[in-house]
Design a protein around this motif. Structure first.
Motif, PDB file in Angstrom:
ATOM      1  N   GLU A 111      -1.318  -4.818  10.295  1.00 13.03           N
ATOM      2  CA  GLU A 111      -1.832  -5.965  11.045  1.00 13.03           C
ATOM      3  C   GLU A 111      -1.758  -7.234  10.208  1.00 13.03           C
ATOM      4  O   GLU A 111      -1.345  -8.287  10.678  1.00 13.03           O
ATOM      5  N   ILE A 112      -2.135  -7.129   8.948  1.00  9.91           N
ATOM      6  CA  ILE A 112      -2.106  -8.292   8.049  1.00  9.91           C
ATOM      7  C   ILE A 112      -0.667  -8.770   7.838  1.00  9.91           C
ATOM      8  O   ILE A 112      -0.377  -9.958   7.918  1.00  9.91           O
ATOM      9  N   LEU A 113       0.221  -7.840   7.564  1.00  9.00           N
ATOM     10  CA  LEU A 113       1.600  -8.209   7.235  1.00  9.00           C
ATOM     11  C   LEU A 113       2.453  -8.533   8.448  1.00  9.00           C
ATOM     12  O   LEU A 113       3.386  -9.317   8.342  1.00  9.00           O
ATOM     13  N   GLY A 114       2.127  -7.930   9.596  1.00  7.04           N
ATOM     14  CA  GLY A 114       3.004  -8.087  10.743  1.00  7.04           C
ATOM     15  C   GLY A 114       2.518  -8.987  11.840  1.00  7.04           C
ATOM     16  O   GLY A 114       3.287  -9.744  12.420  1.00  7.04           O
ATOM     17  N   ASN A 115       1.235  -8.926  12.148  1.00  5.88           N
ATOM     18  CA  ASN A 115       0.740  -9.621  13.330  1.00  5.88           C
ATOM     19  C   ASN A 115       0.032 -10.929  13.024  1.00  5.88           C
ATOM     20  O   ASN A 115      -0.210 -11.713  13.912  1.00  5.88           O
ATOM     21  N   ASN A 116      -0.332 -11.130  11.762  1.00  7.45           N
ATOM     22  CA  ASN A 116      -1.099 -12.323  11.403  1.00  7.45           C
ATOM     23  C   ASN A 116      -0.371 -13.092  10.311  1.00  7.45           C
ATOM     24  O   ASN A 116       0.413 -12.535   9.565  1.00  7.45           O
ATOM     25  N   PRO A 117      -0.665 -14.367  10.184  1.00  8.59           N
ATOM     26  CA  PRO A 117      -0.095 -15.112   9.065  1.00  8.59           C
ATOM     27  C   PRO A 117      -0.619 -14.550   7.749  1.00  8.59           C
ATOM     28  O   PRO A 117      -1.709 -13.970   7.708  1.00  8.59           O
ATOM     29  N   PRO A 118       0.136 -14.702   6.660  1.00 13.42           N
ATOM     30  CA  PRO A 118      -0.269 -14.133   5.374  1.00 13.42           C
ATOM     31  C   PRO A 118      -1.674 -14.509   4.945  1.00 13.42           C
ATOM     32  O   PRO A 118      -2.365 -13.716   4.345  1.00 13.42           O
ATOM     33  N   THR A 172     -12.329  -4.470   3.626  1.00 15.31           N
ATOM     34  CA  THR A 172     -12.139  -3.021   3.779  1.00 15.31           C
ATOM     35  C   THR A 172     -11.091  -2.531   2.798  1.00 15.31           C
ATOM     36  O   THR A 172     -11.286  -1.523   2.108  1.00 15.31           O
ATOM     37  N   ILE A 173      -9.980  -3.241   2.724  1.00 12.20           N
ATOM     38  CA  ILE A 173      -8.924  -2.852   1.792  1.00 12.20           C
ATOM     39  C   ILE A 173      -9.423  -2.927   0.356  1.00 12.20           C
ATOM     40  O   ILE A 173      -9.215  -2.008  -0.433  1.00 12.20           O
ATOM     41  N   LEU A 174     -10.105  -4.009   0.010  1.00 10.01           N
ATOM     42  CA  LEU A 174     -10.602  -4.167  -1.361  1.00 10.01           C
ATOM     43  C   LEU A 174     -11.580  -3.050  -1.742  1.00 10.01           C
ATOM     44  O   LEU A 174     -11.479  -2.466  -2.821  1.00 10.01           O
ATOM     45  N   SER A 175     -12.484  -2.741  -0.849  1.00  8.33           N
ATOM     46  CA  SER A 175     -13.454  -1.677  -1.105  1.00  8.33           C
ATOM     47  C   SER A 175     -12.760  -0.332  -1.273  1.00  8.33           C
ATOM     48  O   SER A 175     -13.059   0.430  -2.203  1.00  8.33           O
ATOM     49  N   THR A 210      -7.162   8.124   1.497  1.00  9.43           N
ATOM     50  CA  THR A 210      -7.791   6.807   1.604  1.00  9.43           C
ATOM     51  C   THR A 210      -6.741   5.718   1.784  1.00  9.43           C
ATOM     52  O   THR A 210      -6.888   4.828   2.630  1.00  9.43           O
ATOM     53  N   ILE A 211      -5.664   5.795   1.014  1.00  2.00           N
ATOM     54  CA  ILE A 211      -4.592   4.793   1.137  1.00  2.00           C
ATOM     55  C   ILE A 211      -3.961   4.869   2.523  1.00  2.00           C
ATOM     56  O   ILE A 211      -3.741   3.836   3.161  1.00  2.00           O
ATOM     57  N   ARG A 212      -3.671   6.080   3.003  1.00  2.00           N
ATOM     58  CA  ARG A 212      -3.089   6.234   4.354  1.00  2.00           C
ATOM     59  C   ARG A 212      -3.982   5.595   5.413  1.00  2.00           C
ATOM     60  O   ARG A 212      -3.501   5.026   6.390  1.00  2.00           O
ATOM     61  N   GLY A 213      -5.287   5.697   5.209  1.00  2.00           N
ATOM     62  CA  GLY A 213      -6.232   5.122   6.164  1.00  2.00           C
ATOM     63  C   GLY A 213      -6.180   3.604   6.236  1.00  2.00           C
ATOM     64  O   GLY A 213      -6.691   3.010   7.193  1.00  2.00           O
ATOM     65  N   LEU A 214      -5.550   2.970   5.263  1.00  2.00           N
ATOM     66  CA  LEU A 214      -5.443   1.504   5.233  1.00  2.00           C
ATOM     67  C   LEU A 214      -4.144   0.981   5.839  1.00  2.00           C
ATOM     68  O   LEU A 214      -3.980  -0.229   5.988  1.00  2.00           O
ATOM     69  N   TYR A 215      -3.233   1.867   6.166  1.00  2.00           N
ATOM     70  CA  TYR A 215      -1.914   1.433   6.658  1.00  2.00           C
ATOM     71  C   TYR A 215      -2.012   0.528   7.890  1.00  2.00           C
ATOM     72  O   TYR A 215      -1.289  -0.469   7.980  1.00  2.00           O
ATOM     73  N   ASP A 216      -2.878   0.861   8.844  1.00  2.00           N
ATOM     74  CA  ASP A 216      -2.967   0.052  10.065  1.00  2.00           C
ATOM     75  C   ASP A 216      -3.480  -1.353   9.770  1.00  2.00           C
ATOM     76  O   ASP A 216      -2.988  -2.327  10.340  1.00  2.00           O
ATOM     77  N   ILE A 217      -4.460  -1.452   8.886  1.00  2.00           N
ATOM     78  CA  ILE A 217      -4.989  -2.778   8.517  1.00  2.00           C
ATOM     79  C   ILE A 217      -3.892  -3.582   7.827  1.00  2.00           C
ATOM     80  O   ILE A 217      -3.686  -4.762   8.126  1.00  2.00           O
ATOM     81  N   LEU A 234       0.816  -1.214   0.000  1.00  2.00           N
ATOM     82  CA  LEU A 234       0.000   0.000   0.000  1.00  2.00           C
ATOM     83  C   LEU A 234       0.849   1.264   0.000  1.00  2.00           C
ATOM     84  O   LEU A 234       0.486   2.258  -0.620  1.00  2.00           O
ATOM     85  N   ARG A 235       1.974   1.229   0.672  1.00  2.00           N
ATOM     86  CA  ARG A 235       2.868   2.396   0.652  1.00  2.00           C
ATOM     87  C   ARG A 235       3.470   2.588  -0.745  1.00  2.00           C
ATOM     88  O   ARG A 235       3.696   3.708  -1.172  1.00  2.00           O
TER      89      ARG A 235
END
Length: 149
Positions: A126-133, A93-96, A116-123, A54-55
């Motif tokens: 979480e996906i990339l860092g805290n959860n399995p792919p 949320t990301i897809l929408s 809008t893109i900045r608003g997705l950074y936290d999600i 996203l970045r």
């Protein structure tokens, strides 16, 4: 109907308006009375910080704002990157929001697209860092390379 947007800048802060870089020497407020492409200095992403999908998309859109002469180069890259991201993420949320970003870019509403893109950074974090792919990102999709130089 004309749009109006009021911006408050601190001393020595920069703003990028239609490709021009402006620096103010004191605290100031600006009111933009018509539609312009702008980016606040604290929203500028350095190329080396475009380290997630996203970045990287943000950086591509940012180029369209900061360097309008490079828009013709950046737009095809955006058109390649966006479908790859839509096929990679499964988070609704990301897809929408990515579909919304696509619409905003087509309408040349880059500031809103970047917001809008900045608003997705936290999600994304979480996906990339805290959860399995598999929690939000499909395992078989390649990561995008960093853009810029």
């Amino acid at each position: 109907m004309k749009s109006s947007f009021k911006i408050f800048l601190k001393a020595n802060e920069r703003i990028f308006i239609n490709g021009a870089v402006l620096r103010v020497d004191r605290k100031v407020s600006l009111e933009l009375l018509n539609d312009v492409q702008f980016l606040l200095e604290n929203h500028v992403l350095q190329a080396e910080d475009a380290s997630t999908p996203l970045r990287q998309l943000y950086f591509i859109v940012q180029v369209m704002v900061m360097s309008p002469s490079d828009k013709e180069t950046a737009l095809p890259l955006f058109r390649e990157s966006l479908p790859a991201l839509i096929n990679t993420f499964s988070d609704q949320t990301i897809l929408s929001d990515l579909k919304h970003v696509d619409r905003l870019v087509r309408e040349e509403r880059y500031y809103e697209a970047l917001k809008t893109i900045r608003g997705l950074y936290d999600i994304e974090a979480e996906i990339l860092g805290n959860n399995p792919p598999s929690a939000g990102l499909m395992d078989n999709e390649p990561r995008l390379k960093a853009v810029g130089g």
